[in-house]
Write a protein that holds these residues in place. Structure first.
Motif, PDB file in Angstrom:
ATOM      1  N   GLU A 113       0.819  -1.219  -0.527  1.00 36.74           N
ATOM      2  CA  GLU A 113       0.341  -0.060  -0.118  1.00 36.74           C
ATOM      3  C   GLU A 113       1.317   1.459   0.176  1.00 36.74           C
ATOM      4  N   LYS A 114       1.764   1.474   0.981  1.00 36.20           N
ATOM      5  CA  LYS A 114       3.236   2.739   0.877  1.00 36.20           C
ATOM      6  C   LYS A 114       3.732   2.527  -0.428  1.00 36.20           C
ATOM      7  N   GLN A 115       3.726   1.747  -1.145  1.00 34.09           N
ATOM      8  CA  GLN A 115       4.533   1.649  -2.350  1.00 34.09           C
ATOM      9  C   GLN A 115       3.928   2.196  -3.607  1.00 34.09           C
ATOM     10  N   THR A 116       2.376   1.446  -3.782  1.00 39.39           N
ATOM     11  CA  THR A 116       1.456   1.697  -4.388  1.00 39.39           C
ATOM     12  C   THR A 116       0.541   3.348  -3.797  1.00 39.39           C
ATOM     13  N   ALA A 117       0.702   3.822  -2.535  1.00 36.69           N
ATOM     14  CA  ALA A 117       0.580   5.033  -3.112  1.00 36.69           C
ATOM     15  C   ALA A 117       1.370   6.354  -3.073  1.00 36.69           C
ATOM     16  N   TYR A 118       3.162   5.850  -3.090  1.00 34.95           N
ATOM     17  CA  TYR A 118       3.654   6.535  -3.632  1.00 34.95           C
ATOM     18  C   TYR A 118       3.781   6.589  -5.230  1.00 34.95           C
ATOM     19  N   ALA A 119       3.780   5.970  -6.109  1.00 32.20           N
ATOM     20  CA  ALA A 119       3.310   5.703  -7.368  1.00 32.20           C
ATOM     21  C   ALA A 119       2.222   6.756  -8.224  1.00 32.20           C
ATOM     22  N   LYS A 120       1.531   6.603  -7.365  1.00 33.02           N
ATOM     23  CA  LYS A 120       0.149   7.510  -7.474  1.00 33.02           C
ATOM     24  C   LYS A 120       0.356   8.653  -7.407  1.00 33.02           C
ATOM     25  N   ALA A 121       0.799   9.151  -6.371  1.00 31.57           N
ATOM     26  CA  ALA A 121       1.603  10.349  -6.210  1.00 31.57           C
ATOM     27  C   ALA A 121       2.566  10.649  -6.895  1.00 31.57           C
ATOM     28  N   MET A 122       2.955  10.134  -7.199  1.00 27.05           N
ATOM     29  CA  MET A 122       4.665  10.551  -9.055  1.00 27.05           C
ATOM     30  C   MET A 122       3.166  10.550  -9.958  1.00 27.05           C
ATOM     31  N   ILE A 123       2.734   9.605 -10.677  1.00 26.44           N
ATOM     32  CA  ILE A 123       1.877  10.101 -11.836  1.00 26.44           C
ATOM     33  C   ILE A 123       1.006  11.317 -11.481  1.00 26.44           C
ATOM     34  N   ASP A 124       0.316  11.815 -10.392  1.00 24.64           N
ATOM     35  CA  ASP A 124      -0.688  13.143 -10.273  1.00 24.64           C
ATOM     36  C   ASP A 124       0.539  14.347 -10.306  1.00 24.64           C
ATOM     37  N   GLN A 125       1.630  13.966  -9.869  1.00 26.86           N
ATOM     38  CA  GLN A 125       2.344  15.157 -10.126  1.00 26.86           C
ATOM     39  C   GLN A 125       2.889  15.387 -12.069  1.00 26.86           C
ATOM     40  N   ILE A 126       2.901  14.079 -12.487  1.00 29.18           N
ATOM     41  CA  ILE A 126       3.214  14.714 -13.738  1.00 29.18           C
ATOM     42  C   ILE A 126       1.637  14.926 -14.622  1.00 29.18           C
ATOM     43  N   HIS A 127       0.796  14.291 -14.380  1.00 25.01           N
ATOM     44  CA  HIS A 127      -0.300  14.976 -13.969  1.00 25.01           C
ATOM     45  C   HIS A 127      -0.870  16.281 -14.179  1.00 25.01           C
ATOM     46  N   GLN A 128      -0.247  16.945 -13.371  1.00 32.28           N
ATOM     47  CA  GLN A 128      -0.245  18.616 -12.762  1.00 32.28           C
ATOM     48  C   GLN A 128       0.578  18.992 -13.591  1.00 32.28           C
ATOM     49  N   GLN A 129       1.907  18.596 -14.288  1.00 34.84           N
ATOM     50  CA  GLN A 129       2.655  19.234 -14.925  1.00 34.84           C
ATOM     51  C   GLN A 129       2.008  18.946 -16.442  1.00 34.84           C
ATOM     52  N   PHE A 130       1.696  17.854 -16.448  1.00 36.42           N
ATOM     53  CA  PHE A 130       0.873  18.333 -18.080  1.00 36.42           C
ATOM     54  C   PHE A 130      -0.374  18.898 -18.379  1.00 36.42           C
ATOM     55  N   ILE A 131      -1.509  19.397 -16.995  1.00 39.34           N
ATOM     56  CA  ILE A 131      -2.136  20.402 -17.076  1.00 39.34           C
ATOM     57  C   ILE A 131      -1.682  21.982 -16.912  1.00 39.34           C
ATOM     58  N   ALA A 132      -0.604  22.174 -16.292  1.00 38.24           N
ATOM     59  CA  ALA A 132       0.300  23.194 -16.935  1.00 38.24           C
ATOM     60  C   ALA A 132       1.195  23.685 -18.261  1.00 38.24           C
TER      61      ALA A 132
END
Length: 343
Positions: free
Chosen positions: A236-255
């Protein structure tokens, strides 16, 4: 009774001697000798002719093979020298075209290395009035797309030259990441546009391994070194970390999208959800500007009807190496390509 007569030896009648074949006349012997010589000479001439024909045939094949290898070398050299050239040479004011096709990835035709080089050439050509990116791609690497987007914006500011994106069938995800660097985006009403999102996919085999009685033995140095291993249960901890990472890339895309589209973008709750739309909807939502194809943009918008393709063409040497499946040929082609790009 008469007394037996003693056997007597009487001379038996003489048998005639065997017939003796008549000896050939001297004239016949003399005429047969030249015939044998003529036959022998004819045989020798035939053998000599066959040998000469075989040697001539060998020489012809050697010549053909040498010419074939010479032609192959010329084709390889031509392919290396023309790898980054245009299909046509510019003769005056024209529209510079760069194709963005297929997956955007490191080893693809739509890699940052290939596209940035061709886009830079288009900008630096003073006779190119504007640059058109003709896009037909489902997306790909956010890193490669980001490099291309950054370089286009840099070149636009440096050369004060406009860029237009023309969408054919598809401009999704990473391809749209590139498209928003253009001043205007043209689409067909049935084009697929959008998919502004990020994904990280994989498989999990733990249930199947349990059924088969297979045990996973994974040794790591570092608590997270085996992160997202498909043969291990999810952490669960590693999955949450990966999810946070792709969320950050998503925000870069949105910007990047907001920066490129500005006030033209009509944002809705679904705009950055990963949904995609057809071209007509994309224009309504501000994801695209107008309807039009390459010819229309070159003729009516840029007003330079002549189109010159700056897209890097496939290297002949690499194509030959792939076709024949020769690893040595592939290595030689790669070496020649590297030599050809030295400045």
């Amino acid at each position: 009774m008469n007394p037996p007569t003693e056997p007597t030896f009487q001379d038996s009648p003489e048998l005639p001697p065997p017939p003796v074949p008549p000896s050939p006349a001297p004239a016949a012997v003399a005429s047969a000798e030249p015939d044998r010589l003529q036959n022998l000479e004819s045989l020798i001439r035939q053998l000599g002719g066959e040998v000469l024909r075989e040697r001539r045939s060998e020489r012809r094949w050697k010549l053909v093979l040498r010419l074939g290898w010479f032609g192959l070398v010329l084709a390889i050299i031509w392919g290396v020298m023309s790898q980054r050239g245009h299909v046509n040479s510019p003769s005056g004011p024209h529209t510079a075209l760069v194709e963005v096709r297929g997956e955007i990835a490191v080893d693809s035709a739509a890699s940052a290395e290939n596209l940035v080089a061709s886009i830079k050439s288009a900008f630096e050509d003073q006779t190119a009035k504007a640059v058109v990116l003709r896009i037909n791609s489902p997306g790909g690497s956010p890193v490669q797309a980001g490099i291309i987007n950054d370089e286009i914006r840099r070149l636009k500011a440096l050369h004060q030259k406009k860029v237009y994106a023309v969408v054919e069938e598809m401009c999704a995800s990473g391809a749209y990441y590139i498209a928003v660097s253009a001043d205007e985006i043209y689409v067909d009403k049935a084009s697929i546009v959008g998919s502004i999102g990020v994904l990280m996919d994989g498989f999990g085999f733990t249930g199947l391994m349990d059924k088969l009685g297979v045990e996973r033995r994974l040794l790591t140095a570092g608590a997270n070194k085996g992160m997202l291993d498909p043969f291990s249960p999810q952490n669960e901890k590693q999955t949450a970390y990966a999810k946070a990472m792709i969320d950050q890339i998503h925000q870069q895309f949105i910007a990047v999208v907001k920066q490129g589209r500005g006030d033209r973008l009509k944002e809705t709750p679904d705009t950055f959800s990963g949904l995609f739309w057809n071209g007509e909807q994309a224009v309504q939502l501000g994801l695209a500007d107008h309807f039009g194809n390459l010819d229309y943009v070159a003729r009516e918008v840029i007003q330079a009807e002549e189109v010159i393709d700056y897209t890097p063409q496939e290297n002949v040497a690499e194509r030959l190496a792939k076709r024949f499946g020769a690893s040595i040929g592939a290595g030689a082609a790669k070496a020649l390509t590297q030599i050809g790009t030295l400045r």
